[in-house]
Enzyme design. Structure first.
Site, PDB file in Angstrom:
ATOM      1  CB  SER A 112      -0.963   0.011   1.186  1.00 13.16           C
ATOM      2  OG  SER A 112      -2.115  -0.750   0.884  1.00 13.16           O
ATOM      3  CE  LYS A 115      -4.498   2.232  -0.413  1.00 13.17           C
ATOM      4  NZ  LYS A 115      -3.896   0.895  -0.314  1.00 13.17           N
ATOM      5  CB  SER A 292      -4.211   1.679   4.026  1.00 15.91           C
ATOM      6  OG  SER A 292      -3.394   1.104   3.022  1.00 15.91           O
TER       7      SER A 292
END
Length: 453
Positions: A112, A115, A292
């Site tokens: 993640s 991101k 997230s």
């Protein structure tokens, strides 16, 4: 509309939340009110004098031996078997001086922390106040209305959903009811616009994510990113967000039937009879980073793709994100291989240098001002978001601000840490082929030790 240009906001956010223990408590309470599960706030020792923020009155030159101390901490951390295959970088935000690196050009799974690139591309490409519309138009037959979306997964049922400041189905329903009361007739059927089915789930994703509460199909219309219970982050997700939204609207306007309609079948001259707008872009970037949020990340990626004339698809998003960063000289080296915008796919491959370059640009006083909100958006250690339950009782509590990443065999962390001497360090740590719990513990220990420098 003007974009956010302030460079001082992230510096204040980096240190202000930890100056007094009361600030930590307030943040935890605020997060709880926003339906985010946050562990009990840690006890963060009171700071008699707040550290100087680099870029203001702090000394530009690094203290003698500082770089060696950073390198010693990091070498010891990544040398442990528990850290698996770890690549990374650490730099000083003020001077830009590289303090430590290990295989920074090796491509690994970012999970993640992908991101960070998605958020950066959105902030660079889109107006920071930009919103996303969800509307209702009249269908071809009397009594039929069509719920149209442009990919806002933060839409709520009644304004009290998971995302503060989100638009609501209730608002749309009130506008529809008012329209019909003025024009006579009744709503009989609610259709919902759908896009290509093969762009709802990436081929590497699994439906296990629905029950585990970390993803739902990526659709044009969705409430609370598919959460069946918007009161908490990890709620199981629906496997058909479009129909769930259509049913919610149908109930509020008294319609008996719901169904789906392809974009191509919607009348070209269909006029809106109801419109709502999402929260501004900067708010949605913050929500994506803090939780997230995979669904919100994919939605933001598609906004970037559409802004650049690309398909609103996984491939279109990945291509657009890479293009935006390259055009801003922030993808170093070129050649990133993202598969999606969220980092959920195991096919994503990035380098520590690519992540770190974006963070350094956001943190440097001479960096890209458009990226200033990116660091504001990151979870705070032991306080908020995906770091709420980490760093409790450690020196890093409240002083580390970072984006987490977790997949099977992958644990990543990238962000900033404020040292005891007042330096702001940017870092990217990506561990592959690792026991996730051990990898997290190793990264957290290292950052807590950097905090004490």
């Amino acid at each position: 509309m003007t974009r956010v240009k302030s460079r001082t906001g992230w510096i204040a956010a980096s240190v202000a939340v930890v100056v007094l223990v009361v600030a930590v408590v307030v943040m935890a309470v605020m997060a709880s009110r926003n339906a985010v599960h946050v562990e009990a706030a840690p006890t963060v020792a009171e700071v008699v004098a707040p550290p100087q923020a680099v870029g203001t009155d702090a000394e530009s030159e690094l203290p003698a031996g500082f770089a060696d101390e950073v390198a010693k901490v990091m070498e010891e951390a990544v040398g442990a078997d528990a850290m698996g295959n770890t690549v990374g970088m650490v730099s000083d935000a003020e001077t830009g001086q590289l303090l430590w690196e290990k295989d920074p050009d090796e491509q690994v799974r970012p999970a993640s922390t992908m991101k960070i690139l998605t958020g950066a591309a959105a902030l660079l490409e889109l107006d920071h106040e930009e919103t996303v519309e969800t509307s209702v138009v009249q269908g071809n037959t009397p009594g039929t209305i069509i719920l149209r979306g442009h990919g806002d997964p933060t839409l709520s049922a009644d304004g009290e959903g998971f995302y503060p400041g989100a638009a609501s189905i209730e608002d749309l329903a009130q506008q529809v009811n008012e329209y019909y009361s003025e024009n006579a007739g009744n709503v009989i059927s609610v259709l919902v616009e759908t896009g290509p089915e093969d762009q709802e789930m990436h081929p590497t994703w699994t439906e296990r994510g629905f029950e585990d509460g970390y993803v739902s199909p990526i659709t044009l219309v969705s409430m609370d990113a598919g959460r069946t219970d918007p009161s908490y982050d990890g709620s199981p997700r629906t496997d058909d967000p479009s129909i769930a939204a259509a049913q919610e609207l149908a109930e509020r306007v008294g319609a008996a039937r719901t169904g789906e309609i392809d974009t191509s079948a919607i009348p070209e001259d269909a006029a809106n009879i109801a419109v709502v707008e999402s929260a501004p872009l900067v708010t949605r970037v913050r929500q994506m980073m803090d939780h997230s949020d995979n669904v919100l990340a994919e939605a933001l990626g598609r906004e970037v793709a559409e802004a650049r004339g690309k398909p609103a698809s996984f491939a279109g998003s990945a291509e657009a994100i890479v293009e935006v960063l390259q055009e801003n000289d922030l993808l170093v080296p070129n050649g990133a291989s993202p598969a999606d915008a969220s980092g959920l796919s195991v096919d994503n491959l990035l380098t520590a240098k690519q992540l770190h370059t974006v963070l350094a640009a956001a943190a440097s006083p001479a960096g890209n001002a458009e990226l200033a909100p990116l660091l504001d958006s990151m979870p705070v250690a032991a306080v908020s978001g995906t770091l709420a339950s980490r760093y409790n009782g450690t020196e890093g509590a409240g002083w580390v601000r970072a984006k987490t990443g977790t997949l099977d065999g992958t644990s990543t962390l990238a962000g900033i840490v404020v040292t005891d001497s007042g330096r702001v360090l940017t870092f990217a740590l990506l561990s592959n082929d690792v026991d996730v719990s051990a990898g997290r513990a190793g990264a957290d220990k290292a950052l807590s030790e950097l905090r004490q420098l």
